[in-house]
Design a protein around this motif. Structure first.
Motif, PDB file in Angstrom:
ATOM      1  N   PRO A 153       0.855  -1.180  -0.102  1.00 29.07           N
ATOM      2  CA  PRO A 153       0.056  -0.119  -0.085  1.00 29.07           C
ATOM      3  C   PRO A 153       0.846   1.285  -0.163  1.00 29.07           C
ATOM      4  O   PRO A 153       2.133   1.335   0.430  1.00 29.07           O
ATOM      5  CB  PRO A 153      -0.761   0.110   1.475  1.00 29.07           C
ATOM      6  CG  PRO A 153       0.176  -0.909   2.090  1.00 29.07           C
ATOM      7  CD  PRO A 153       0.870  -1.912   1.263  1.00 29.07           C
ATOM      8  N   VAL A 154       0.322   2.541  -0.238  1.00 24.34           N
ATOM      9  CA  VAL A 154       0.963   3.797  -0.432  1.00 24.34           C
ATOM     10  C   VAL A 154       0.748   4.312   0.913  1.00 24.34           C
ATOM     11  O   VAL A 154      -0.777   4.407   1.384  1.00 24.34           O
ATOM     12  CB  VAL A 154       0.162   4.449  -1.470  1.00 24.34           C
ATOM     13  CG1 VAL A 154       0.766   5.677  -1.538  1.00 24.34           C
ATOM     14  CG2 VAL A 154       0.553   3.688  -2.687  1.00 24.34           C
ATOM     15  N   ALA A 166       6.557   9.577  11.230  1.00 27.63           N
ATOM     16  CA  ALA A 166       6.422   8.173  11.562  1.00 27.63           C
ATOM     17  C   ALA A 166       5.055   7.548  11.170  1.00 27.63           C
ATOM     18  O   ALA A 166       4.524   6.885  12.067  1.00 27.63           O
ATOM     19  CB  ALA A 166       6.395   7.985  13.093  1.00 27.63           C
ATOM     20  N   GLY A 167       4.626   7.960   9.945  1.00 22.24           N
ATOM     21  CA  GLY A 167       3.318   7.594   9.170  1.00 22.24           C
ATOM     22  C   GLY A 167       2.060   8.126   9.839  1.00 22.24           C
ATOM     23  O   GLY A 167       0.920   8.084   9.083  1.00 22.24           O
ATOM     24  N   TRP A 168       2.148   9.131  10.568  1.00 20.10           N
ATOM     25  CA  TRP A 168       1.051  10.086  11.100  1.00 20.10           C
ATOM     26  C   TRP A 168       0.946  11.500  10.573  1.00 20.10           C
ATOM     27  O   TRP A 168       2.188  12.171  10.433  1.00 20.10           O
ATOM     28  CB  TRP A 168       1.206  10.333  12.799  1.00 20.10           C
ATOM     29  CG  TRP A 168       0.670   8.870  13.444  1.00 20.10           C
ATOM     30  CD1 TRP A 168       1.514   7.941  13.783  1.00 20.10           C
ATOM     31  CD2 TRP A 168      -0.595   8.538  13.883  1.00 20.10           C
ATOM     32  NE1 TRP A 168       1.075   6.896  14.440  1.00 20.10           N
ATOM     33  CE2 TRP A 168      -0.119   7.098  14.458  1.00 20.10           C
ATOM     34  CE3 TRP A 168      -1.748   9.028  13.777  1.00 20.10           C
ATOM     35  CZ2 TRP A 168      -1.458   6.468  14.808  1.00 20.10           C
ATOM     36  CZ3 TRP A 168      -2.862   8.394  14.431  1.00 20.10           C
ATOM     37  CH2 TRP A 168      -2.789   7.319  14.984  1.00 20.10           C
ATOM     38  N   ASN A 169      -0.047  11.946   9.924  1.00 13.44           N
ATOM     39  CA  ASN A 169      -0.307  13.326   9.638  1.00 13.44           C
ATOM     40  C   ASN A 169      -0.948  14.080  10.711  1.00 13.44           C
ATOM     41  O   ASN A 169      -1.630  13.486  11.326  1.00 13.44           O
ATOM     42  CB  ASN A 169      -1.238  13.176   8.436  1.00 13.44           C
ATOM     43  CG  ASN A 169      -0.664  12.794   7.270  1.00 13.44           C
ATOM     44  OD1 ASN A 169       0.137  13.091   6.486  1.00 13.44           O
ATOM     45  ND2 ASN A 169      -1.083  11.602   6.905  1.00 13.44           N
ATOM     46  N   THR A 170      -0.406  15.336  11.013  1.00  9.98           N
ATOM     47  CA  THR A 170      -1.005  16.216  12.193  1.00  9.98           C
ATOM     48  C   THR A 170      -1.192  17.334  11.341  1.00  9.98           C
ATOM     49  O   THR A 170      -0.339  18.032  10.897  1.00  9.98           O
ATOM     50  CB  THR A 170       0.199  16.386  13.304  1.00  9.98           C
ATOM     51  OG1 THR A 170       0.625  15.135  13.888  1.00  9.98           O
ATOM     52  CG2 THR A 170      -0.571  17.324  14.567  1.00  9.98           C
ATOM     53  N   MET A 175      -7.161   2.723   7.734  1.00  8.22           N
ATOM     54  CA  MET A 175      -7.296   4.017   8.509  1.00  8.22           C
ATOM     55  C   MET A 175      -7.243   3.924  10.027  1.00  8.22           C
ATOM     56  O   MET A 175      -7.986   2.939  10.315  1.00  8.22           O
ATOM     57  CB  MET A 175      -8.640   4.845   8.085  1.00  8.22           C
ATOM     58  CG  MET A 175      -8.946   4.848   6.641  1.00  8.22           C
ATOM     59  SD  MET A 175     -10.311   5.504   6.345  1.00  8.22           S
ATOM     60  CE  MET A 175     -10.280   7.446   6.833  1.00  8.22           C
ATOM     61  N   GLU A 176      -6.511   5.010  10.613  1.00  7.02           N
ATOM     62  CA  GLU A 176      -6.874   5.075  12.082  1.00  7.02           C
ATOM     63  C   GLU A 176      -6.711   6.333  12.408  1.00  7.02           C
ATOM     64  O   GLU A 176      -5.798   7.188  12.023  1.00  7.02           O
ATOM     65  CB  GLU A 176      -5.377   4.440  12.753  1.00  7.02           C
ATOM     66  CG  GLU A 176      -5.384   4.342  14.124  1.00  7.02           C
ATOM     67  CD  GLU A 176      -4.452   3.441  14.922  1.00  7.02           C
ATOM     68  OE1 GLU A 176      -4.493   3.126  16.138  1.00  7.02           O
ATOM     69  OE2 GLU A 176      -3.691   3.012  14.107  1.00  7.02           O
ATOM     70  N   GLN A 195      -3.421   8.433  10.432  1.00  9.08           N
ATOM     71  CA  GLN A 195      -2.512   7.613   9.600  1.00  9.08           C
ATOM     72  C   GLN A 195      -3.377   6.823   8.851  1.00  9.08           C
ATOM     73  O   GLN A 195      -4.171   6.177   8.889  1.00  9.08           O
ATOM     74  CB  GLN A 195      -1.433   6.571  10.303  1.00  9.08           C
ATOM     75  CG  GLN A 195      -2.042   5.536  10.928  1.00  9.08           C
ATOM     76  CD  GLN A 195      -0.784   4.740  11.599  1.00  9.08           C
ATOM     77  OE1 GLN A 195       0.286   4.695  11.236  1.00  9.08           O
ATOM     78  NE2 GLN A 195      -1.109   3.989  12.787  1.00  9.08           N
ATOM     79  N   LEU A 196      -2.778   7.092   7.321  1.00  5.38           N
ATOM     80  CA  LEU A 196      -3.767   6.393   6.323  1.00  5.38           C
ATOM     81  C   LEU A 196      -2.858   5.576   5.027  1.00  5.38           C
ATOM     82  O   LEU A 196      -1.517   6.024   4.876  1.00  5.38           O
ATOM     83  CB  LEU A 196      -4.583   7.575   5.646  1.00  5.38           C
ATOM     84  CG  LEU A 196      -5.303   8.650   6.159  1.00  5.38           C
ATOM     85  CD1 LEU A 196      -5.662   9.592   5.292  1.00  5.38           C
ATOM     86  CD2 LEU A 196      -6.418   7.805   7.022  1.00  5.38           C
ATOM     87  N   ARG A 197      -3.369   4.407   4.567  1.00  2.73           N
ATOM     88  CA  ARG A 197      -2.734   3.786   3.675  1.00  2.73           C
ATOM     89  C   ARG A 197      -3.703   3.369   2.517  1.00  2.73           C
ATOM     90  O   ARG A 197      -4.619   3.240   2.898  1.00  2.73           O
ATOM     91  CB  ARG A 197      -1.774   2.612   4.116  1.00  2.73           C
ATOM     92  CG  ARG A 197      -0.803   3.044   5.142  1.00  2.73           C
ATOM     93  CD  ARG A 197       0.297   1.774   5.351  1.00  2.73           C
ATOM     94  NE  ARG A 197      -0.460   0.590   5.727  1.00  2.73           N
ATOM     95  CZ  ARG A 197       0.360  -0.556   5.638  1.00  2.73           C
ATOM     96  NH1 ARG A 197       1.489  -0.671   5.315  1.00  2.73           N
ATOM     97  NH2 ARG A 197      -0.374  -1.606   6.236  1.00  2.73           N
TER      98      ARG A 197
END
Length: 258
Positions: A32-33, A57-61, A110-111, A246-248
């Motif tokens: 996944p992207v 670390a994978g998280w968008n803020t 998604m999380e 965080q999303l892929r």
């Protein structure tokens, strides 16, 4: 943005893997992207509500400006007007632009974060006109994740302007598959996972759009869209409030006439 290997993993020849025993192309274990909103995404923010966005670390803020309570900022309200911020990019598989007449499967993970400063919502979808404020033109379908309470997050399916989600204290990530085809918006199906290691299924559900052949007319380019906002229309935001997620995703089209 390929979704299948570019080279045959048996021979090294170009053109992708050889047909598998079932007669089709191997789609095993696709990578996944990861969504990094600081890299290559276009922000549409008609009311200038996004103060900043970072990725680590994978998280968008996302840090917000102040915003009053409004249905225009809630992605799960059946309002005709949608003014919440969103990021988007064209969905291109290898070198091919996906369009509204294609048969498309869009898979996402998604999380949302329990540490958000307000009860929040993020959607990860495919959309036709993400730079519009009219939900009838945006035409989004995919997944949703929320901070649902001080201790719980929720996740599930999103279609057109509403969601179906599962909420639980032990909920972790949500896996979603949205399908649209032949100018019909389709719908999505999800499996909510718990926080254990390895994760196991917590619940499942689905949502349909009830929108068939109801687009803006003509063939539309399909985009990936990340929309953010409060969980409900009654929530106001203060300047400096933050939201994390965080999303892929991975996507594929099928040519049934081949």
């Amino acid at each position: 943005m390929p979704v299948i290997p570019c080279f045959d993993y048996n021979t090294g020849a170009s053109g992708g893997p050889i047909p598998c025993g079932g007669g089709g192309t191997s789609l095993a274990d696709l990578t996944p992207v990861l969504v990094d909103l600081t890299d290559g995404w276009t922000l549409y923010d008609p009311d200038n509500l996004v103060q900043s966005v970072t990725h680590s670390a994978g998280w968008n803020t996302v840090t917000w400006e102040a915003a009053g309570a409004s249905s225009n900022y809630n992605w799960s309200t059946a309002s005709g007007s949608q003014r919440a911020p969103r990021w988007y990019k064209k969905l291109i598989l290898s070198t091919t632009q996906v369009v509204s007449t294609d048969c498309l499967a869009f898979h996402s993970e998604m999380e949302a974060s329990r540490t958000d400063d307000f009860l929040s919502k993020v959607i990860l979808t495919v959309a036709e006109q993400p730079g519009s404020t009219d939900v009838a033109l945006i035409r989004a379908v995919g997944g949703a994740a929320n901070k649902a309470s001080s201790t719980q997050i929720s996740g599930g399916a999103y279609a057109y302007s509403a969601e179906t989600v599962t909420q639980a204290a032990a909920l972790g990530k949500t896996i979603n598959t949205a399908v649209r085809s032949n100018d019909s918006l389709g719908g999505s199906l999800y499996v909510a996972l718990n926080d254990s290691t390895p994760a196991t299924g917590q619940a499942m559900g689905s949502r349909i759009s009830n929108r068939s052949n109801a687009g803006a007319g003509g063939t539309q380019d399909i985009h990936i869209m990340v929309g953010i906002g409060p969980k409900t229309s009654a929530i106001s935001l203060g300047a400096g409030d933050t939201q994390r997620f965080q999303l892929r995703y991975v996507a594929a089209t099928v040519n049934w006439s081949a």
